[in-house]
Write a protein that holds these residues in place. Structure first.
Motif, PDB file in Angstrom:
ATOM      1  N   LEU A 263      15.031 -29.541   7.409  1.00  0.00           N
ATOM      2  CA  LEU A 263      13.758 -30.017   7.962  1.00  0.00           C
ATOM      3  C   LEU A 263      13.661 -29.684   9.451  1.00  0.00           C
ATOM      4  O   LEU A 263      12.599 -29.269   9.942  1.00  0.00           O
ATOM      5  CB  LEU A 263      13.625 -31.525   7.746  1.00  0.00           C
TER       6      LEU A 263
ATOM      7  N   TYR B  99       7.787 -32.770   3.730  1.00  0.00           N
ATOM      8  CA  TYR B  99       8.678 -33.835   3.288  1.00  0.00           C
ATOM      9  C   TYR B  99       9.837 -33.311   2.452  1.00  0.00           C
ATOM     10  O   TYR B  99       9.661 -32.395   1.642  1.00  0.00           O
ATOM     11  CB  TYR B  99       7.951 -34.782   2.339  1.00  0.00           C
TER      12      TYR B  99
ATOM     13  N   HIS C   4       7.355 -41.886   6.271  1.00  0.00           N
ATOM     14  CA  HIS C   4       8.052 -42.154   5.010  1.00  0.00           C
ATOM     15  C   HIS C   4       7.009 -42.456   3.952  1.00  0.00           C
ATOM     16  O   HIS C   4       6.123 -43.286   4.162  1.00  0.00           O
ATOM     17  CB  HIS C   4       8.991 -43.352   5.174  1.00  0.00           C
TER      18      HIS C   4
ATOM     19  N   HIS D  77       5.673 -31.392  11.751  1.00  0.00           N
ATOM     20  CA  HIS D  77       6.453 -32.630  11.665  1.00  0.00           C
ATOM     21  C   HIS D  77       7.246 -32.651  10.377  1.00  0.00           C
ATOM     22  O   HIS D  77       6.832 -32.081   9.356  1.00  0.00           O
ATOM     23  CB  HIS D  77       5.534 -33.857  11.708  1.00  0.00           C
ATOM     24  N   ALA D  78       8.368 -33.366  10.399  1.00  0.00           N
ATOM     25  CA  ALA D  78       9.182 -33.601   9.212  1.00  0.00           C
ATOM     26  C   ALA D  78       8.921 -35.010   8.691  1.00  0.00           C
ATOM     27  O   ALA D  78       8.519 -35.907   9.441  1.00  0.00           O
ATOM     28  CB  ALA D  78      10.661 -33.432   9.547  1.00  0.00           C
ATOM     29  N   ALA D  79       9.162 -35.182   7.388  1.00  0.00           N
ATOM     30  CA  ALA D  79       8.958 -36.484   6.759  1.00  0.00           C
ATOM     31  C   ALA D  79       9.882 -36.596   5.561  1.00  0.00           C
ATOM     32  O   ALA D  79      10.447 -35.595   5.093  1.00  0.00           O
ATOM     33  CB  ALA D  79       7.496 -36.651   6.332  1.00  0.00           C
ATOM     34  N   VAL D  80      10.035 -37.815   5.057  1.00  0.00           N
ATOM     35  CA  VAL D  80      10.844 -38.056   3.859  1.00  0.00           C
ATOM     36  C   VAL D  80      10.059 -38.942   2.907  1.00  0.00           C
ATOM     37  O   VAL D  80       9.135 -39.655   3.307  1.00  0.00           O
ATOM     38  CB  VAL D  80      12.211 -38.693   4.185  1.00  0.00           C
TER      39      VAL D  80
ATOM     40  N   PRO E 287      12.301 -37.398  11.243  1.00  0.00           N
ATOM     41  CA  PRO E 287      11.094 -37.556  10.427  1.00  0.00           C
ATOM     42  C   PRO E 287      10.198 -38.640  11.023  1.00  0.00           C
ATOM     43  O   PRO E 287      10.695 -39.654  11.525  1.00  0.00           O
ATOM     44  CB  PRO E 287      11.628 -37.956   9.050  1.00  0.00           C
TER      45      PRO E 287
ATOM     46  N   LEU F 180      18.494 -32.775   6.338  1.00  0.00           N
ATOM     47  CA  LEU F 180      17.815 -32.995   7.619  1.00  0.00           C
ATOM     48  C   LEU F 180      17.876 -31.753   8.499  1.00  0.00           C
ATOM     49  O   LEU F 180      16.928 -31.477   9.254  1.00  0.00           O
ATOM     50  CB  LEU F 180      18.440 -34.187   8.333  1.00  0.00           C
TER      51      LEU F 180
ATOM     52  N   LYS G 269       5.587 -31.106   0.036  1.00  0.00           N
ATOM     53  CA  LYS G 269       6.919 -31.676  -0.173  1.00  0.00           C
ATOM     54  C   LYS G 269       7.714 -30.780  -1.111  1.00  0.00           C
ATOM     55  O   LYS G 269       7.155 -29.989  -1.872  1.00  0.00           O
ATOM     56  CB  LYS G 269       6.830 -33.053  -0.842  1.00  0.00           C
TER      57      LYS G 269
ATOM     58  N   LEU H 105       2.795 -31.591   8.023  1.00  0.00           N
ATOM     59  CA  LEU H 105       3.914 -32.442   7.588  1.00  0.00           C
ATOM     60  C   LEU H 105       4.603 -31.775   6.414  1.00  0.00           C
ATOM     61  O   LEU H 105       3.941 -31.291   5.493  1.00  0.00           O
ATOM     62  CB  LEU H 105       3.405 -33.813   7.136  1.00  0.00           C
TER      63      LEU H 105
END
Length: 345
Positions: free
Chosen positions: A165, A148, A205, A176-179, A202, A162, A109, A146
């Motif tokens: 990402l 973030y 979460h 993959h994207a995530a938040v 994403p 975004l 992240k 992932l």
């Protein structure tokens, strides 16, 4: 090359691997977080020499993998010092997991303060892309599974965050994207922007969530689940409060005594201890530890894909991985547990 148990997938509890929302990615019910105890400083590093510190970190990761924990979760600033957890574990991944890269999910992240100057935190494109590339170098990987955005940053247009990402996914630097730490309305806005602009959405979460304060996620759990995302929760043991460590006070060698994290000694009040002792007794009646009960409660929530644990020794990893051995809590039991924890926050 180190080897792992050939039966590591054979005896896992039912439902151990869970889907991240509507994506195709599965995560284990328990994931290992690398926030503390994998860097080069702090209270544990003061107690352990460098060789012992590295061997302990290696043993925790190996123990986790042998127990079905296929997900290791980092951030650029995890340590301490910032970057140290990724650097240490990058060496471990290379030496011990080289032949098992396809079996593990590695996440990182960016969003909190990593370095001085204007490009060291936040949600800007320059910081996020450069940070992902730096994490890959420290982790000695060619891609993450992932990545973030670590925190909501209202000072930067969400379209830019975004978009960064989206770029990282399309360029192959993360699958993959995530938040993380987004309030519910911000999750909804992010998904709407991705839909409108054709950006990669994403799939996960990350939010804080535990039995002592079920409202801690700020609506994020519902928003993510309603939007087709998975949820992974951190601090499911409330920084160690939901273990047997603080039942009789604050141990001198605990994180609360050292004030090395967010947990401070004055949080451990007689009132809180009374709640914890009632929960501990309930857990004992189920044949569980307090930590296992707390994880069982979290993982019984259909909105939640995985629970991130922290650990300082391999036995803690093993104990957490046994959380589902006694079977899930019934709805009546979940209500009883919530009642026992009421007003403890």
């Amino acid at each position: 090359m180190s080897t792992f148990s050939p039966t590591r997938y054979d005896d896992l509890p039912g439902g151990w691997f869970r889907r991240c929302g509507k994506s195709g990615l599965d995560l284990p019910a328990v994931s290992l977080g690398m926030w503390h105890n994998f860097g080069d400083a702090g209270t544990d590093a003061q107690k352990l020499g460098e060789q012992d510190l590295h061997e302990n970190a290696t043993a925790m990761m190996r123990t986790a993998f042998d127990r079905g924990v296929t997900h290791f979760d980092f951030a650029n600033n995890y340590g301490p010092a910032p970057g140290a957890a990724e650097a240490r574990c990058g060496r471990i991944l290379e030496s011990d997991f080289g032949h098992h890269r396809e079996e593990i999910v590695v996440s990182s992240k960016a969003g909190y303060r990593m370095q001085p100057g204007p490009y060291g935190d936040g949600g800007g494109r320059k910081y996020l892309i450069q940070s992902c590339e730096a994490s890959l170098r420290r982790l000695r990987l060619d891609h993450l599974d992932l990545f973030y955005h670590h925190r909501n940053d209202p000072s930067v247009p969400l379209e830019e965050t975004l978009g960064a990402l989206d770029h990282l996914v399309r360029s192959g630097k993360t699958l993959h994207a995530a938040v993380s730490n987004y309030p519910g309305e911000r999750v909804e806005e992010a998904l709407s922007i991705c839909e409108r602009d054709g950006l990669v959405k994403p799939i996960l979460h990350q939010v804080p969530h535990h039995l002592l304060d079920p409202s801690l996620s700020g609506g994020g759990l519902d928003a993510a689940a309603d939007g087709g995302m998975g949820n992974i929760v951190f601090s499911p043991l409330a920084q160690g409060l939901l273990t047997d460590k603080y039942l009789d006070g604050v141990p001198a060698d605990s994180r609360a005594a050292a004030a090395s994290g967010f947990l401070k000694a004055d949080r451990v009040t007689p009132e809180l201890q009374a709640h914890l002792k009632r929960l501990n007794a309930y857990a004992g009646d189920r044949g569980q530890t307090l930590a296992q009960l707390a994880l069982c409660w979290v993982l019984g929530d259909p909105r939640i894909t995985s629970a991130l644990i922290g650990a300082s020794r391999p036995s803690q990893v093993t104990g957490c991985c046994d959380a589902l051995q006694q079977g899930p809590l019934s709805e009546a039991e979940r209500a009883e547990v919530v009642a026992l924890a009421a007003d403890a926050a």
